[in-house]
Design a protein around this motif. Structure first.
Motif, PDB file in Angstrom:
ATOM      1  N   ILE A 156       0.839  -1.199   0.000  1.00 41.86           N
ATOM      2  CA  ILE A 156       0.000   0.000   0.000  1.00 41.86           C
ATOM      3  C   ILE A 156       0.876   1.251   0.000  1.00 41.86           C
ATOM      4  O   ILE A 156       1.463   1.600   1.031  1.00 41.86           O
ATOM      5  CB  ILE A 156      -0.921   0.044   1.238  1.00 41.86           C
ATOM      6  CG1 ILE A 156      -1.707  -1.255   1.388  1.00 41.86           C
ATOM      7  CG2 ILE A 156      -1.861   1.246   1.158  1.00 41.86           C
ATOM      8  CD1 ILE A 156      -2.466  -1.355   2.699  1.00 41.86           C
ATOM      9  N   THR A 158       0.934   5.265   0.179  1.00 41.41           N
ATOM     10  CA  THR A 158      -0.050   6.230   0.674  1.00 41.41           C
ATOM     11  C   THR A 158       0.524   7.637   0.673  1.00 41.41           C
ATOM     12  O   THR A 158       1.734   7.834   0.835  1.00 41.41           O
ATOM     13  CB  THR A 158      -0.538   5.847   2.086  1.00 41.41           C
ATOM     14  OG1 THR A 158      -1.622   6.701   2.466  1.00 41.41           O
ATOM     15  CG2 THR A 158       0.583   5.946   3.113  1.00 41.41           C
ATOM     16  N   ARG A 217       6.070   1.493  -4.826  1.00 41.07           N
ATOM     17  CA  ARG A 217       5.670   0.103  -5.074  1.00 41.07           C
ATOM     18  C   ARG A 217       6.886  -0.773  -5.356  1.00 41.07           C
ATOM     19  O   ARG A 217       6.951  -1.919  -4.911  1.00 41.07           O
ATOM     20  CB  ARG A 217       4.671   0.051  -6.234  1.00 41.07           C
ATOM     21  CG  ARG A 217       3.297   0.612  -5.853  1.00 41.07           C
ATOM     22  CD  ARG A 217       2.235   0.280  -6.881  1.00 41.07           C
ATOM     23  NE  ARG A 217       0.914   0.669  -6.391  1.00 41.07           N
ATOM     24  CZ  ARG A 217       0.129   1.579  -6.953  1.00 41.07           C
ATOM     25  NH1 ARG A 217       0.535   2.201  -8.054  1.00 41.07           N
ATOM     26  NH2 ARG A 217      -1.056   1.871  -6.442  1.00 41.07           N
ATOM     27  N   ASP A 233      -4.982   0.109  -2.839  1.00 41.79           N
ATOM     28  CA  ASP A 233      -4.998   1.567  -2.716  1.00 41.79           C
ATOM     29  C   ASP A 233      -5.311   1.983  -1.288  1.00 41.79           C
ATOM     30  O   ASP A 233      -5.915   1.224  -0.517  1.00 41.79           O
ATOM     31  CB  ASP A 233      -6.039   2.171  -3.659  1.00 41.79           C
ATOM     32  CG  ASP A 233      -5.511   2.346  -5.073  1.00 41.79           C
ATOM     33  OD1 ASP A 233      -4.286   2.258  -5.263  1.00 41.79           O
ATOM     34  OD2 ASP A 233      -6.329   2.566  -5.989  1.00 41.79           O
ATOM     35  N   ASP A 234      -4.958   3.215  -0.966  1.00 43.74           N
ATOM     36  CA  ASP A 234      -5.160   3.720   0.395  1.00 43.74           C
ATOM     37  C   ASP A 234      -6.526   4.369   0.595  1.00 43.74           C
ATOM     38  O   ASP A 234      -6.774   4.992   1.634  1.00 43.74           O
ATOM     39  CB  ASP A 234      -4.049   4.710   0.764  1.00 43.74           C
ATOM     40  CG  ASP A 234      -3.990   5.909  -0.178  1.00 43.74           C
ATOM     41  OD1 ASP A 234      -4.791   5.965  -1.130  1.00 43.74           O
ATOM     42  OD2 ASP A 234      -3.134   6.793   0.035  1.00 43.74           O
ATOM     43  N   SER A 236      -9.624   2.509  -0.170  1.00 42.89           N
ATOM     44  CA  SER A 236     -10.495   1.403  -0.566  1.00 42.89           C
ATOM     45  C   SER A 236     -10.966   0.615   0.651  1.00 42.89           C
ATOM     46  O   SER A 236     -10.337   0.640   1.710  1.00 42.89           O
ATOM     47  CB  SER A 236      -9.752   0.465  -1.523  1.00 42.89           C
ATOM     48  OG  SER A 236      -9.347   1.144  -2.693  1.00 42.89           O
ATOM     49  N   GLY A 286      -4.696  -0.966  -7.853  1.00 43.17           N
ATOM     50  CA  GLY A 286      -5.525  -0.687  -6.691  1.00 43.17           C
ATOM     51  C   GLY A 286      -6.125  -1.942  -6.097  1.00 43.17           C
ATOM     52  O   GLY A 286      -6.586  -1.945  -4.950  1.00 43.17           O
ATOM     53  N   HIS A 336     -13.998   1.371  -4.027  1.00 43.57           N
ATOM     54  CA  HIS A 336     -12.987   2.394  -4.275  1.00 43.57           C
ATOM     55  C   HIS A 336     -13.618   3.763  -4.060  1.00 43.57           C
ATOM     56  O   HIS A 336     -14.480   4.190  -4.833  1.00 43.57           O
ATOM     57  CB  HIS A 336     -12.455   2.272  -5.709  1.00 43.57           C
ATOM     58  CG  HIS A 336     -11.275   3.151  -5.975  1.00 43.57           C
ATOM     59  ND1 HIS A 336     -10.838   3.462  -7.245  1.00 43.57           N
ATOM     60  CD2 HIS A 336     -10.425   3.797  -5.126  1.00 43.57           C
ATOM     61  CE1 HIS A 336      -9.782   4.248  -7.167  1.00 43.57           C
ATOM     62  NE2 HIS A 336      -9.519   4.472  -5.899  1.00 43.57           N
ATOM     63  N   LYS A 338     -12.364   6.727  -4.304  1.00 43.14           N
ATOM     64  CA  LYS A 338     -11.917   7.766  -5.241  1.00 43.14           C
ATOM     65  C   LYS A 338     -11.898   9.145  -4.577  1.00 43.14           C
ATOM     66  O   LYS A 338     -12.533  10.102  -5.026  1.00 43.14           O
ATOM     67  CB  LYS A 338     -12.797   7.782  -6.494  1.00 43.14           C
ATOM     68  CG  LYS A 338     -12.691   6.501  -7.308  1.00 43.14           C
ATOM     69  CD  LYS A 338     -13.446   6.585  -8.618  1.00 43.14           C
ATOM     70  CE  LYS A 338     -13.263   5.306  -9.424  1.00 43.14           C
ATOM     71  NZ  LYS A 338     -13.975   5.344 -10.714  1.00 43.14           N
ATOM     72  N   GLY A 343      -2.927  11.192  -2.729  1.00 43.97           N
ATOM     73  CA  GLY A 343      -2.615  10.260  -3.802  1.00 43.97           C
ATOM     74  C   GLY A 343      -2.264  10.961  -5.103  1.00 43.97           C
ATOM     75  O   GLY A 343      -1.709  12.062  -5.125  1.00 43.97           O
TER      76      GLY A 343
END
Length: 445
Positions: A156, A158, A217, A233-234, A236, A286, A336, A338, A343
């Motif tokens: 993850i 972030t 990553r 993803d951070d 979700s 994600g 998600h 969004k 990000g």
């Protein structure tokens, strides 16, 4: 590609390119059993028998065929009438007319083009996604891989999303599968070390001062202990069986990649084309599980995409070309959120084609770097023609067909600005292409 007109409608689709070993993903229908062929309808209205076979093969892939049959390797040119028949069956009439216009403007014989277009006007669009193939054994499969309990590394990155990251980590605390570690690469400013103290997880946190998603990553991949890497993803939310569903997919289909699906609101249905198992034509970091072996063979994420878009799409293309099996997994679902802040939102764009500022390049230069590197300049231009006009309207109207059509007219009105944006993006992508990929290897520490 099976039908040449797909270059106008799907110019940068994974499956339009042969793999490095010279094969496609489309099965040769002559090598399939009668039981498998029950899933398709052979269209005898094609003037060419090969077109009928190509159409059936197309149906199978888009209905979720995942098998080991011989695939089509040599693709022959089809009659013009059959090309129009094919796109009439599977694409909106507006896009069929779009192809006609492009063909005429490209100096193909306008009389032949119009005749073929007009002669196929009676053909109705086929709702191919309504009857996907079923994998009945899925529910009863015990997934030996899960029983083996391999180590999974959840990765993850972030950036300034602690409020949402808290829920992400809470969801991981209650996973049914327990042999996993969590690697968080935190690029937030200010960095809040105390935030991580109260979570009951096998948690490793790395503070990264540079705002660089793909570097984050790549660092996590190199320092992971698991043979299965689960990218998340951070912003979700997931159910307690999320990790298990990814592992089960890899095991059931003997796959290398399990591409989970996303919804953006609680209670939303999974989009129709993601609602069943199929060979995946994309990769979204994600919500995706990838065997570490894939990175060992293909390399890590390309840092030419740093602070830009489609780095995961490019890696997915690399994996596809190298023959790794990527399954779209509707069982591994995430919500998600969004979030509008933090990000990639802090890096100047809402998506690959919608920038935050009027004089920024359109699309994001890394998008053209990807398109041109794998599909060539001609198909990259076709992609621009296909995608830029409908991306003029703001992100919130992305799924509003009326607003997308309005965007085309707005694009014409502001054409000089759009040309400036596209030319700027093309120039910057040329610099990236000249520099070449920035792909590190997994063994390099």
């Amino acid at each position: 590609m099976l039908f040449q007109f797909l270059k106008y409608l799907q110019p940068t689709h994974y499956f339009t390119v042969l793999k490095n070993n010279g094969t496609s993903i489309f099965p040769d229908v002559n090598s399939l059993s009668e039981d498998v062929l029950k899933a398709v309808t052979f269209d005898n209205r094609y003037t060419n028998d090969l077109a009928k076979q190509y159409d059936a093969s197309w149906q199978l892939i888009h209905k979720g065929y995942i098998g080991h049959a011989k695939t089509i390797e040599t693709i022959e040119t089809l009659p013009l009438m059959d090309e129009y028949r094919f796109i009439r069956k599977y694409f909106n009439p507006t896009w069929v007319f779009y192809v006609l216009v492009i063909r005429v403007l490209s100096f193909y014989n306008p009389f032949k083009e119009f005749k073929s277009w007009y002669s196929t006007k009676h053909i109705k669009r086929v709702p191919i996604l309504k009857t996907p193939m079923k994998y009945k054994d899925w529910e009863y499969n015990k997934a030996p891989l899960i029983e083996e309990k391999p180590m999974v590394s959840v990765i993850i990155p972030t950036l300034n999303r602690y409020a949402y990251l808290k829920d992400v980590l809470k969801d991981l605390e209650v996973q049914d599968y327990n042999n996993f570690e969590v690697l968080v690469v935190d690029q937030s400013q200010p960095f809040q070390e105390r935030f991580y103290k109260d979570f009951h997880l096998n948690l490793k946190v790395q503070q990264q001062r540079e705002t660089a998603l793909w570097q984050a990553r790549n660092w996590a991949i190199k320092h992971s202990k698991g043979d299965y890497l689960l990218f998340f993803d951070d912003d979700s939310r997931v159910a307690p069986d999320w990790i298990q569903k990814h592992l089960k997919c890899l095991d059931f289909f003997n796959a290398d990649v399990s591409s989970g699906v996303s919804i953006s609101k609680v209670g939303d249905k999974v989009p129709e084309h993601y609602s069943f198992f199929r060979l995946s034509d994309q990769l979204d970091t994600g919500n995706v599980m990838i065997k570490k072996a894939v990175f060992k063979e293909t390399g890590l994420f390309d840092r030419q995409f740093e602070k830009q878009r489609m780095g995961d799409g490019e890696f997915g293309m690399r994996a596809y070309l190298n023959g790794f099996k990527n399954i779209s997994n509707p069982q591994a679902k995430r919500l998600h959120l969004k979030v509008g802040t933090g990000g990639l939102r802090t890096m100047g764009s809402w998506d690959a084609f919608r920038t935050n500022h009027v004089f920024q390049p359109k699309p994001i230069p890394s998008v053209l770097y990807f398109f041109r590197s794998y599909f060539g300049n001609t198909r990259a231009r076709l992609a621009l023609l296909r995608l830029v006009p409908i991306s003029i309207m703001p992100y919130r109207f992305k799924k509003n067909k009326g607003m997308l059509i309005l965007g085309v007219f707005v694009c014409i009105l502001i054409l000089p600005l759009v040309v400036f944006q596209v030319c700027k993006s093309w120039r910057l992508s040329s610099i990236k292409i000249k520099q070449g990929p920035l792909i590190d290897t997994l063994d390099a520490l």
